[in-house]
Design a protein around this motif. Structure first.
Motif, mmCIF file in Angstrom:
data_model
loop_
_atom_site.group_PDB
_atom_site.id
_atom_site.type_symbol
_atom_site.label_atom_id
_atom_site.label_comp_id
_atom_site.label_asym_id
_atom_site.label_seq_id
_atom_site.Cartn_x
_atom_site.Cartn_y
_atom_site.Cartn_z
ATOM 1 N N SER A 1 0.825 -1.205 0.000
ATOM 2 C CA SER A 1 0.000 0.000 0.000
ATOM 3 C C SER A 1 0.859 1.254 0.000
ATOM 4 O O SER A 1 0.375 2.345 -0.303
ATOM 5 N N LEU A 2 2.125 1.100 0.353
ATOM 6 C CA LEU A 2 3.049 2.227 0.413
ATOM 7 C C LEU A 2 3.863 2.323 -0.874
ATOM 8 O O LEU A 2 4.027 1.324 -1.599
ATOM 9 N N PRO A 3 4.401 3.504 -1.174
ATOM 10 C CA PRO A 3 5.307 3.617 -2.323
ATOM 11 C C PRO A 3 6.490 2.660 -2.164
ATOM 12 O O PRO A 3 6.887 2.322 -1.046
ATOM 13 N N SER A 4 7.079 2.234 -3.261
ATOM 14 C CA SER A 4 8.155 1.237 -3.217
ATOM 15 C C SER A 4 9.326 1.676 -2.347
ATOM 16 O O SER A 4 9.965 0.849 -1.687
ATOM 17 N N TYR A 5 9.605 2.979 -2.309
ATOM 18 C CA TYR A 5 10.742 3.472 -1.528
ATOM 19 C C TYR A 5 10.446 3.512 -0.024
ATOM 20 O O TYR A 5 11.317 3.873 0.765
ATOM 21 N N LEU A 6 9.231 3.129 0.385
ATOM 22 C CA LEU A 6 8.883 3.044 1.812
ATOM 23 C C LEU A 6 8.497 1.620 2.206
ATOM 24 O O LEU A 6 7.872 1.407 3.233
ATOM 25 N N GLN A 7 8.889 0.648 1.399
ATOM 26 C CA GLN A 7 8.513 -0.740 1.661
ATOM 27 C C GLN A 7 9.621 -1.549 2.328
ATOM 28 O O GLN A 7 9.694 -2.776 2.194
ATOM 29 N N GLN A 8 10.464 -0.886 3.127
ATOM 30 C CA GLN A 8 11.507 -1.612 3.842
ATOM 31 C C GLN A 8 10.881 -2.587 4.842
ATOM 32 O O GLN A 8 9.806 -2.351 5.374
ATOM 33 N N THR A 9 11.577 -3.691 5.084
ATOM 34 C CA THR A 9 11.081 -4.704 6.013
ATOM 35 C C THR A 9 12.109 -5.002 7.098
ATOM 36 O O THR A 9 13.291 -4.696 6.961
ATOM 37 N N SER A 10 11.612 -5.617 8.149
ATOM 38 C CA SER A 10 12.447 -5.990 9.288
ATOM 39 C C SER A 10 12.749 -7.482 9.241
ATOM 40 O O SER A 10 11.909 -8.293 8.841
ATOM 41 N N ALA A 11 13.952 -7.843 9.685
ATOM 42 C CA ALA A 11 14.317 -9.252 9.809
ATOM 43 C C ALA A 11 13.871 -9.822 11.152
ATOM 44 O O ALA A 11 14.045 -11.009 11.415
ATOM 45 N N GLY A 12 13.296 -8.965 12.005
ATOM 46 C CA GLY A 12 12.815 -9.415 13.304
ATOM 47 C C GLY A 12 13.899 -9.370 14.365
ATOM 48 O O GLY A 12 14.983 -8.817 14.142
ATOM 49 N N PRO A 13 13.649 -9.879 15.546
ATOM 50 C CA PRO A 13 12.423 -10.558 15.978
ATOM 51 C C PRO A 13 11.246 -9.578 16.141
ATOM 52 O O PRO A 13 11.404 -8.379 15.934
ATOM 53 N N VAL A 14 10.104 -10.112 16.555
ATOM 54 C CA VAL A 14 8.897 -9.299 16.689
ATOM 55 C C VAL A 14 9.015 -8.368 17.891
ATOM 56 O O VAL A 14 9.436 -8.773 18.981
ATOM 57 N N LEU A 15 8.651 -7.120 17.682
ATOM 58 C CA LEU A 15 8.601 -6.134 18.754
ATOM 59 C C LEU A 15 7.488 -6.503 19.739
ATOM 60 O O LEU A 15 6.419 -6.968 19.339
ATOM 61 N N GLU A 16 7.738 -6.311 21.039
ATOM 62 C CA GLU A 16 6.732 -6.600 22.059
ATOM 63 C C GLU A 16 6.504 -5.377 22.940
ATOM 64 O O GLU A 16 7.413 -4.584 23.175
ATOM 65 N N TYR A 17 5.266 -5.261 23.421
ATOM 66 C CA TYR A 17 4.861 -4.098 24.219
ATOM 67 C C TYR A 17 4.029 -4.595 25.397
ATOM 68 O O TYR A 17 3.225 -5.523 25.257
ATOM 69 N N GLY A 18 4.225 -3.988 26.558
ATOM 70 C CA GLY A 18 3.452 -4.413 27.722
ATOM 71 C C GLY A 18 3.794 -3.623 28.964
ATOM 72 O O GLY A 18 4.296 -2.495 28.893
ATOM 73 N N GLU A 19 3.541 -4.226 30.126
ATOM 74 C CA GLU A 19 3.741 -3.536 31.407
ATOM 75 C C GLU A 19 5.201 -3.594 31.817
ATOM 76 O O GLU A 19 5.832 -4.653 31.802
ATOM 77 N N CYS A 20 5.746 -2.453 32.195
ATOM 78 C CA CYS A 20 7.134 -2.378 32.642
ATOM 79 C C CYS A 20 7.281 -2.866 34.085
ATOM 80 O O CYS A 20 6.365 -2.735 34.894
ATOM 81 N N ALA A 21 8.442 -3.421 34.396
ATOM 82 C CA ALA A 21 8.727 -3.820 35.777
ATOM 83 C C ALA A 21 8.993 -2.598 36.648
ATOM 84 O O ALA A 21 8.662 -2.590 37.841
ATOM 85 N N GLU A 22 9.568 -1.546 36.069
ATOM 86 C CA GLU A 22 9.851 -0.348 36.853
ATOM 87 C C GLU A 22 8.570 0.434 37.124
ATOM 88 O O GLU A 22 7.591 0.343 36.398
ATOM 89 N N ARG A 23 8.563 1.211 38.191
ATOM 90 C CA ARG A 23 7.420 2.016 38.605
ATOM 91 C C ARG A 23 7.870 3.461 38.816
ATOM 92 O O ARG A 23 9.049 3.740 39.019
ATOM 93 N N VAL A 24 6.922 4.374 38.763
ATOM 94 C CA VAL A 24 7.188 5.756 39.143
ATOM 95 C C VAL A 24 6.231 6.116 40.261
ATOM 96 O O VAL A 24 5.190 5.480 40.449
ATOM 97 N N TYR A 25 6.586 7.139 41.024
ATOM 98 C CA TYR A 25 5.751 7.553 42.143
ATOM 99 C C TYR A 25 5.324 8.997 41.967
ATOM 100 O O TYR A 25 6.126 9.865 41.613
#
Length: 518
Positions: free
Chosen positions: A149-173
């Motif tokens: 869906s993007l122009p050819s010059y914006l079709q770069q890909t990643s070799a991985g691994p998969v990015l992950e997102y979630g809750e951090c172990a660190e906290r702020v107060y």
């Protein structure tokens, strides 16, 4: 009826909502303005409404960006569908009845919702990616397969691994309160994103639903000066049927019986190191709720955000009441329901139970009350704890189109090219000169995207024959051999949706114009 104190007055919540409404669903601005005036000595609420709606250039440490917000109800066919949960729990949701006898199939999860299972199953997530729906994002922020869906010059890909997102172990107060944080677990140095964790308590893969929209915008209106109107008549079109987008044509269009429009301005803050302008609202700082006024100290909902009638299309301010709670509350017998906590570490299981008892996340007219189940749950729950309900009462369901011009300057691409960065937990599509440059569709973990202006310029982006603005001023002096002309003005459009109550996060870092050539 219990009175809920909001710092400056004590007023029953439903009485407040009723007094603000022309009817049972809309809250107009006069009462909000009156409440704002009566609280001059209280803490200033977050994201105060804009005072003007015109091209506002970057100046000093603040840049203002024009936006059009459209407010929806959570029972819209394309909103609040719990698509990821539906993959494994479609029947559980449809057949769920609370202990008080409230049936989910009577409050938005009925036969129409059940029949739309094919739409739910095409949202990219950990449950569907093996079936070919969704594209995983790599640790460098790039998709792990080419996006055509993007122009050819914006079709770069990643070799991985998969990015992950979630809750951090660190906290702020904050004072005596502990606050949980969320971020990426395993970003590479090349991504270098602000939202990162040293360690994660839990994390999920970052997966986007690409290919939902067409690659070109349509521009159908011109101003009195003969120039294309960059806010009115701008159309983003659906390309494929997926991820609960059956009525996509309503998302960014005024439909009086379906949505309510609010014109506003976002304020971007200049980064003192990089010089770019940043807008950053996410889980770690309260989320993105442009239609709510929220007490920044207590995080409690105060009122619908006042807006300026003079910049509205019809001269008045209209939006729905807050219809949701910012907690994870799936409408079935969720195995982890009793252990759910919010960003402050507070248990939310009882609040979720009350929400479901009142009709659940898609109930906009709970038991004929004229109010959402979320409002009814807060009213009922208010006496049980220190306003936990108000801390989570939010207007979650909206879309936004944002626009700003920017200037391409060759000298600013060395020694390091300027980079535009984005991240979103909801659908986001970014266009430059009417051509797609970032495709982050679907409801998902925080998906990042970025591009260098130098790449666009060298590839004469948006100025090829047949592209939407190829014959306009942005392409004057441009050519396929030389690229964009130095000093040329270009157009950035951001389309964003918030369709699910599992988070409202948006981030972008850009270089809007600090002046426009005469």
């Amino acid at each position: 009826m219990k009175s809920l104190s909001m710092g400056f007055c004590a007023i029953p919540l439903l009485a407040l909502l009723l007094s603000c409404s022309d009817d049972s669903t809309a809250i107009a601005s006069p009462v909000g303005t009156a409440l704002s005036s009566s609280s001059e000595n209280s803490s200033q609420t977050e994201n105060e409404s804009a005072v003007s709606y015109e091209y506002a250039a970057a100046s000093g440490t603040i840049s203002k960006m024009n936006v059009v917000i459209r407010d929806f109800q959570p029972n819209h066919s394309d909103f609040e569908n719990f698509s990821e949960e539906a993959v494994e729990h479609l029947d559980d949701i449809y057949n769920y009845v609370t202990r008080t006898g409230t049936a989910m199939n009577a409050f938005g999860f009925g036969t129409d919702w059940y029949a739309a299972a094919a739409y739910h199953y095409t949202c990219g997530n950990a449950q569907t990616i093996e079936s070919g729906f969704g594209v995983a994002i790599g640790v460098d922020g790039l998709p792990m397969q080419a996006n055509t869906s993007l122009p050819s010059y914006l079709q770069q890909t990643s070799a991985g691994p998969v990015l992950e997102y979630g809750e951090c172990a660190e906290r702020v107060y904050s004072g005596s309160h502990q606050r949980l944080l969320r971020g990426y677990m395993n970003v590479s140095e090349s991504l270098n994103h602000r939202h990162t964790c040293k360690m994660n308590v839990w994390s999920n893969p970052v997966i986007a639903t690409t290919g939902m929209v067409s690659s070109f915008l349509k521009f159908t209106q011109k101003g009195t000066d003969g120039q294309i109107d960059m806010l009115e008549g701008v159309t983003i079109s659906k390309m494929s049927e997926r991820c609960d987008n059956a009525n996509f044509d309503q998302w960014f269009t005024d439909v009086p019986s379906v949505n309510k429009r609010v014109n506003a301005v976002l304020e971007l803050v200049k980064d003192s190191v990089s010089g770019d302008y940043v807008f950053d609202r996410g889980y770690n700082n309260g989320g993105f709720f442009p239609l709510d006024s929220i007490d920044p100290v207590t995080s409690q909902w105060v009122m619908n955000k006042p807006c300026d009638p003079s910049i509205q299309v019809n001269g008045s301010c209209e939006q729905y009441e807050p219809q949701s709670l910012s907690i994870f509350c799936p409408p079935y017998n969720y195995m982890y329901a009793s252990s759910q906590v919010d960003e402050f570490g507070q248990k939310t299981s009882d609040l979720c139970t009350e929400w479901l008892n009142q009709g659940g996340p898609r109930a906009v007219n709970s038991n004929g009350s004229g109010h959402s189940a979320a409002v009814k749950a807060v009213e009922t729950f208010g006496s049980k704890t220190s306003y936990l309900g108000l801390q989570h009462l939010r207007n979650f369901h909206f879309t936004m189109m944002a626009y700003t011009p920017f200037i391409y300057e060759t000298a600013k691409q060395v020694p390091t090219p300027q980079v535009f960065e984005f991240a979103s937990s909801g659908d986001m599509w970014v266009f430059v000169d009417g051509v797609l440059v970032a495709d982050m569709g679907g409801d998902h973990m925080l998906v990042p995207a970025s591009f260098q202006l130098k790449t666009l310029a060298e590839n004469n982006h948006g100025c090829h024959a047949g592209e939407p603005l190829a014959l306009e001023d942005n392409c004057k002096g441009a050519s396929d051999s030389l690229g964009w002309a130095d000093g040329s003005v270009h157009h950035l459009h951001i389309f964003y949706t918030n369709r699910q109550t599992n988070g409202s996060e948006i981030y972008f870092s850009i270089f809007p114009a600090d002046r426009l050539p005469k």
